[in-house]
Write an enzyme that holds these catalytic residues in place. Structure first.
Site, PDB file in Angstrom:
ATOM      1  N   LYS A 132       8.816  20.940  27.749  1.00 37.77           N
ATOM      2  CA  LYS A 132       7.695  21.637  27.094  1.00 37.77           C
ATOM      3  C   LYS A 132       8.206  22.552  25.974  1.00 37.77           C
ATOM      4  O   LYS A 132       7.666  22.546  24.878  1.00 37.77           O
ATOM      5  CB  LYS A 132       6.921  22.429  28.160  1.00 37.77           C
ATOM      6  CG  LYS A 132       5.733  23.228  27.625  1.00 37.77           C
ATOM      7  CD  LYS A 132       4.721  23.556  28.709  1.00 37.77           C
ATOM      8  CE  LYS A 132       5.112  24.693  29.610  1.00 37.77           C
ATOM      9  NZ  LYS A 132       5.125  26.022  28.961  1.00 37.77           N
ATOM     10  N   SER A 133       9.236  23.330  26.268  1.00 39.44           N
ATOM     11  CA  SER A 133       9.752  24.267  25.256  1.00 39.44           C
ATOM     12  C   SER A 133      10.232  23.520  24.004  1.00 39.44           C
ATOM     13  O   SER A 133       9.979  23.940  22.873  1.00 39.44           O
ATOM     14  CB  SER A 133      10.936  25.060  25.830  1.00 39.44           C
ATOM     15  OG  SER A 133      10.515  25.865  26.891  1.00 39.44           O
ATOM     16  N   ARG A 191       8.626  23.297  19.980  1.00 42.26           N
ATOM     17  CA  ARG A 191       9.491  23.619  18.835  1.00 42.26           C
ATOM     18  C   ARG A 191       9.645  22.419  17.901  1.00 42.26           C
ATOM     19  O   ARG A 191       9.830  22.601  16.690  1.00 42.26           O
ATOM     20  CB  ARG A 191      10.852  24.116  19.345  1.00 42.26           C
ATOM     21  CG  ARG A 191      10.746  25.549  19.961  1.00 42.26           C
ATOM     22  CD  ARG A 191      11.879  25.822  20.921  1.00 42.26           C
ATOM     23  NE  ARG A 191      11.988  27.207  21.368  1.00 42.26           N
ATOM     24  CZ  ARG A 191      11.295  27.740  22.386  1.00 42.26           C
ATOM     25  NH1 ARG A 191      10.422  27.010  23.058  1.00 42.26           N
ATOM     26  NH2 ARG A 191      11.470  28.994  22.747  1.00 42.26           N
ATOM     27  N   ARG A 211      -2.045  38.300  28.715  1.00 45.22           N
ATOM     28  CA  ARG A 211      -0.576  38.304  28.585  1.00 45.22           C
ATOM     29  C   ARG A 211      -0.124  39.236  27.457  1.00 45.22           C
ATOM     30  O   ARG A 211      -0.702  39.231  26.373  1.00 45.22           O
ATOM     31  CB  ARG A 211      -0.067  36.866  28.400  1.00 45.22           C
ATOM     32  CG  ARG A 211      -0.372  36.043  29.651  1.00 45.22           C
ATOM     33  CD  ARG A 211       0.148  34.643  29.574  1.00 45.22           C
ATOM     34  NE  ARG A 211       1.599  34.592  29.597  1.00 45.22           N
ATOM     35  CZ  ARG A 211       2.279  33.466  29.537  1.00 45.22           C
ATOM     36  NH1 ARG A 211       1.634  32.310  29.437  1.00 45.22           N
ATOM     37  NH2 ARG A 211       3.594  33.479  29.571  1.00 45.22           N
ATOM     38  N   GLN A 251      10.759  33.600  24.063  1.00 41.68           N
ATOM     39  CA  GLN A 251       9.595  33.576  23.165  1.00 41.68           C
ATOM     40  C   GLN A 251       9.688  34.721  22.161  1.00 41.68           C
ATOM     41  O   GLN A 251       9.416  34.542  20.976  1.00 41.68           O
ATOM     42  CB  GLN A 251       8.305  33.676  23.976  1.00 41.68           C
ATOM     43  CG  GLN A 251       8.081  32.436  24.828  1.00 41.68           C
ATOM     44  CD  GLN A 251       6.847  32.508  25.694  1.00 41.68           C
ATOM     45  OE1 GLN A 251       6.137  33.511  25.725  1.00 41.68           O
ATOM     46  NE2 GLN A 251       6.570  31.437  26.418  1.00 41.68           N
ATOM     47  N   ASP A 306      11.039  29.970  35.279  1.00 36.33           N
ATOM     48  CA  ASP A 306       9.847  29.159  35.568  1.00 36.33           C
ATOM     49  C   ASP A 306       9.978  28.378  36.871  1.00 36.33           C
ATOM     50  O   ASP A 306       9.000  27.806  37.366  1.00 36.33           O
ATOM     51  CB  ASP A 306       9.570  28.194  34.413  1.00 36.33           C
ATOM     52  CG  ASP A 306       9.276  28.948  33.117  1.00 36.33           C
ATOM     53  OD1 ASP A 306       8.872  30.132  33.187  1.00 36.33           O
ATOM     54  OD2 ASP A 306       9.474  28.367  32.036  1.00 36.33           O
ATOM     55  N   LYS A 341       3.185  36.094  33.662  1.00 35.95           N
ATOM     56  CA  LYS A 341       3.134  34.678  33.281  1.00 35.95           C
ATOM     57  C   LYS A 341       1.673  34.221  33.357  1.00 35.95           C
ATOM     58  O   LYS A 341       0.763  35.049  33.314  1.00 35.95           O
ATOM     59  CB  LYS A 341       4.050  33.862  34.193  1.00 35.95           C
ATOM     60  CG  LYS A 341       5.523  34.248  34.079  1.00 35.95           C
ATOM     61  CD  LYS A 341       6.107  33.928  32.723  1.00 35.95           C
ATOM     62  CE  LYS A 341       7.580  34.291  32.635  1.00 35.95           C
ATOM     63  NZ  LYS A 341       8.124  34.092  31.299  1.00 35.95           N
ATOM     64  N   ARG A 358       2.926  35.709  39.059  1.00 38.85           N
ATOM     65  CA  ARG A 358       3.525  34.671  39.913  1.00 38.85           C
ATOM     66  C   ARG A 358       4.181  35.238  41.165  1.00 38.85           C
ATOM     67  O   ARG A 358       4.449  34.476  42.094  1.00 38.85           O
ATOM     68  CB  ARG A 358       4.518  33.816  39.109  1.00 38.85           C
ATOM     69  CG  ARG A 358       3.822  32.840  38.183  1.00 38.85           C
ATOM     70  CD  ARG A 358       4.786  31.919  37.447  1.00 38.85           C
ATOM     71  NE  ARG A 358       4.037  30.963  36.638  1.00 38.85           N
ATOM     72  CZ  ARG A 358       4.525  30.287  35.611  1.00 38.85           C
ATOM     73  NH1 ARG A 358       5.790  30.465  35.254  1.00 38.85           N
ATOM     74  NH2 ARG A 358       3.780  29.429  34.935  1.00 38.85           N
ATOM     75  N   ARG A 394       2.318  25.785  37.417  1.00 33.51           N
ATOM     76  CA  ARG A 394       3.517  25.771  38.285  1.00 33.51           C
ATOM     77  C   ARG A 394       3.159  26.123  39.728  1.00 33.51           C
ATOM     78  O   ARG A 394       3.786  25.639  40.666  1.00 33.51           O
ATOM     79  CB  ARG A 394       4.595  26.699  37.732  1.00 33.51           C
ATOM     80  CG  ARG A 394       4.984  26.325  36.306  1.00 33.51           C
ATOM     81  CD  ARG A 394       6.409  26.574  35.954  1.00 33.51           C
ATOM     82  NE  ARG A 394       6.580  26.324  34.529  1.00 33.51           N
ATOM     83  CZ  ARG A 394       6.840  25.140  33.978  1.00 33.51           C
ATOM     84  NH1 ARG A 394       6.983  24.071  34.728  1.00 33.51           N
ATOM     85  NH2 ARG A 394       6.965  24.998  32.668  1.00 33.51           N
TER      86      ARG A 394
HETATM   87  O1  SPQ Z   1       4.247  28.948  27.326  1.00 31.23           O
HETATM   88  P1  SPQ Z   1       4.137  29.732  28.587  1.00 31.23           P
HETATM   89  O2  SPQ Z   1       2.746  29.710  29.094  1.00 31.23           O
HETATM   90  O3  SPQ Z   1       4.669  31.138  28.451  1.00 31.23           O
HETATM   91  O4  SPQ Z   1       5.059  28.957  29.647  1.00 31.23           O
HETATM   92  C1  SPQ Z   1       6.006  29.315  30.667  1.00 31.23           C
HETATM   93  C2  SPQ Z   1       5.860  28.224  31.792  1.00 31.23           C
HETATM   94  O5  SPQ Z   1       5.945  28.504  32.993  1.00 31.23           O
HETATM   95  O6  SPQ Z   1       5.699  27.065  31.409  1.00 31.23           O
HETATM   96  C3  SPQ Z   1       5.850  30.724  31.236  1.00 31.23           C
HETATM   97  F1  SPQ Z   1       4.761  30.971  31.801  1.00 31.23           F
HETATM   98  O7  SPQ Z   1       7.352  29.149  30.191  1.00 31.23           O
HETATM   99  C4  SPQ Z   1       7.972  29.986  29.192  1.00 31.23           C
HETATM  100  C5  SPQ Z   1       9.171  30.686  29.822  1.00 31.23           C
HETATM  101  O8  SPQ Z   1       8.801  31.450  30.940  1.00 31.23           O
HETATM  102  C6  SPQ Z   1       8.420  29.114  28.050  1.00 31.23           C
HETATM  103  C7  SPQ Z   1       9.431  29.753  27.179  1.00 31.23           C
HETATM  104  C8  SPQ Z   1       9.763  29.146  25.864  1.00 31.23           C
HETATM  105  O9  SPQ Z   1       9.461  27.966  25.633  1.00 31.23           O
HETATM  106  O10 SPQ Z   1      10.356  29.861  25.022  1.00 31.23           O
HETATM  107  C9  SPQ Z   1      10.148  30.882  27.568  1.00 31.23           C
HETATM  108  C10 SPQ Z   1       9.880  31.601  28.822  1.00 31.23           C
HETATM  109  O11 SPQ Z   1       9.076  32.734  28.567  1.00 31.23           O
HETATM  110  P2  SPQ Z   1       9.666  34.147  28.078  1.00 31.23           P
HETATM  111  O12 SPQ Z   1       8.468  35.068  28.128  1.00 31.23           O
HETATM  112  O13 SPQ Z   1      10.703  34.514  29.080  1.00 31.23           O
HETATM  113  O14 SPQ Z   1      10.185  34.005  26.747  1.00 31.23           O
END
Ligand code: SPQ
Length: 429
Positions: free
Chosen positions: A22-23, A27, A122, A169, A314, A341, A345, A387
């Site tokens: 997903k990440s 991107r 959030r 993020q 996650d 999140k 969670r 999740r």
């Molecule tokens: O996109 P979203 O909703 O924040 O997704 C989550 C997930 O569980 O799928 C978190 F709820 O993943 C984030 C992850 O926790 C995805 C991510 C990224 O792609 O950069 C980074 C993580 O979040 P963070 O807040 O630690 O940067």
């Protein structure tokens, strides 16, 4: 939607190719749009979150073609993005929200970012404050903390930014803004977080320097369209790794899983818990990939905390479930980020697993799980969090009874085919 699951004496056998990361999928769309020329993405995750990212970039005038097994982005560069005629709707996706804000910060037009009810809770000031400091005009509920957020980008100045928390993020949002600033932006991470943005900058022909946890990025870089191969998502594989480790007699192969060292905390945890895991690493490309073979075994409790947390943040819901089956008390610390999140969670995991008989308690920054505990059937809820929904579905494999999961449809955010994959590896159809 309530989904009912009932598996009597399941044994999990077979092979699964989990959907794209997903990440990395998010991107790939962003860099594809910001590059000049055509980018072709294979293995893209067609989950709701990544489709929201596609929609946002289409709203800014980027042509994105969805074919059966590939996505083609006709990149326009930062300067080619157009003022959207309507709000940018990120749906449930925190990644889209925060990374998009970093991109919008330098663009000379007005836009409004909105999302669903979960997104509206959030915290965004972690991103909007430093972006304002760089020169963007941003406002939102509670002084830019919550969506809807309106933004008029502008000329950005570089900053030296000491991140107050470990978040990929946040880091990525400042990198995107830094790419549009005049001069060099420096970012200092408290712990190393997932580095997909940095890898993608290099893949698209740009540069970013890292010395320990200090990143330096020059503004004004130009990117050129590329081919991106998205590996399988280790955060999705984690559900089957846990199921294979905990359900007696199981043997599962997970193919083409991304094993980026900033994301592989689940592998370390499985090994420390005594799981029977074999890793067959493939030839390294832009992201490292492996086939993972998991067999069931007796598991033992461990302590999880410190710098491993960003590498498995996650996966904590499914690790908590795994810990209910391990001998001893598993402690998870330094995971307070779980509270912000898609749901809180910590509360969701503790309260929903208790309904199925788990011996688990919440702590200030994590949880304690006492195992092994026999689980039983019951009615639980995903609370709208993909999740949590998938973790509860895996829990149903351990109960031998019916488990009803409310709001199960939330899983489509990251793994629309989860249920059909689960059914293909269980022996009770
Ligand atoms: O996109 P979203 O909703 O924040 O997704 C989550 C997930 O569980 O799928 C978190 F709820 O993943 C984030 C992850 O926790 C995805 C991510 C990224 O792609 O950069 C980074 C993580 O979040 P963070 O807040 O630690 O940067």
């Amino acid at each position: 939607m309530i989904h009912s699951l009932f598996f009597q004496n399941p044994v999990l056998k077979g092979s699964i190719k989990v959907p794209g990361d997903k990440s990395i999928s998010h991107r790939s769309i962003m860099f594809g749009a910001l590059a000049h020329g055509k980018t072709t993405v294979t293995g893209f995750l067609k989950g709701d979150d990544c489709l929201s990212t596609i929609k946002c970039f289409r709203s800014m005038g980027v042509q994105i073609d969805e074919k059966d097994d590939e996505i083609v982005i006709h990149g326009v560069g930062f300067q080619g993005l157009e003022e959207p005629k309507d709000v940018l709707d990120v749906g449930n996706s925190g990644t889209t929200t925060r990374l998009l804000l970093g991109i919008l910060a330098g663009l000379p037009f007005h836009s409004v970012v909105i999302g669903d009810d979960s997104i509206a809770t959030r915290p965004m000031r972690r991103v909007t404050d430093p972006l304002k400091q760089m020169g963007a005009n941003i406002d939102g509920r509670e002084n830019g903390q919550y969506t809807p957020i309106s933004i008029r980008g502008g000329k950005l100045s570089p900053i030296e930014f000491v991140m107050p928390l470990a978040s990929a993020q946040l880091k990525s949002a400042i990198i995107f803004a830094g790419l549009q600033a005049e001069g060099a932006t420096t970012i200092i991470e408290p712990e190393k977080t997932r580095d997909h943005t940095e890898r993608m900058i290099k893949h698209f022909g740009g540069s970013i320097k890292r010395e320990h946890n200090r990143l330096t990025i020059e503004g004004g870089q130009q990117f050129k369209g590329q081919t991106v191969q998205v590996p399988g998502d280790i955060s999705s594989a984690a559900f089957f790794l846990a199921a294979g480790a905990a359900v007696k007699g199981s043997e599962l192969m997970l193919t083409d899983v991304g094993v980026n060292p900033t994301r592989d905390g689940m592998i370390d945890v499985l090994i420390k818990m005594g799981a029977d895991l074999t890793i067959h690493t493939e030839e390294e490309k832009a992201e490292p990939v492996a086939n993972l073979l998991i067999k069931s075994s007796q598991l033992k409790a461990i302590d999880i905390g410190g710098s491993i947390i960003p590498k498995l943040i996650d996966e904590i819901p499914i690790i908590a479930l795994l810990a209910t089956q391990a001998n001893g008390t598993t402690t998870i610390r330094n995971a307070e980020e779980l509270k912000v999140k898609e749901t809180n969670r910590i509360d969701a995991v503790v309260q929903e697993l208790k309904k199925l008989g788990a011996d688990i308690e919440a702590t200030e920054d994590g949880m304690k799980i006492h195992g092994p505990a026999p689980l039983h059937g019951g009615r639980v809820s995903s609370r709208g969090d993909h999740r949590i929904g998938m973790m509860l579905a895996v829990a149903s494999l351990l109960t031998g009874e019916e488990v009803q999961i409310e709001n199960f449809e939330a899983i489509s955010v990251s793994y629309p085919d989860f249920l059909s994959h689960l059914e293909t590896i269980t022996n009770n159809q």
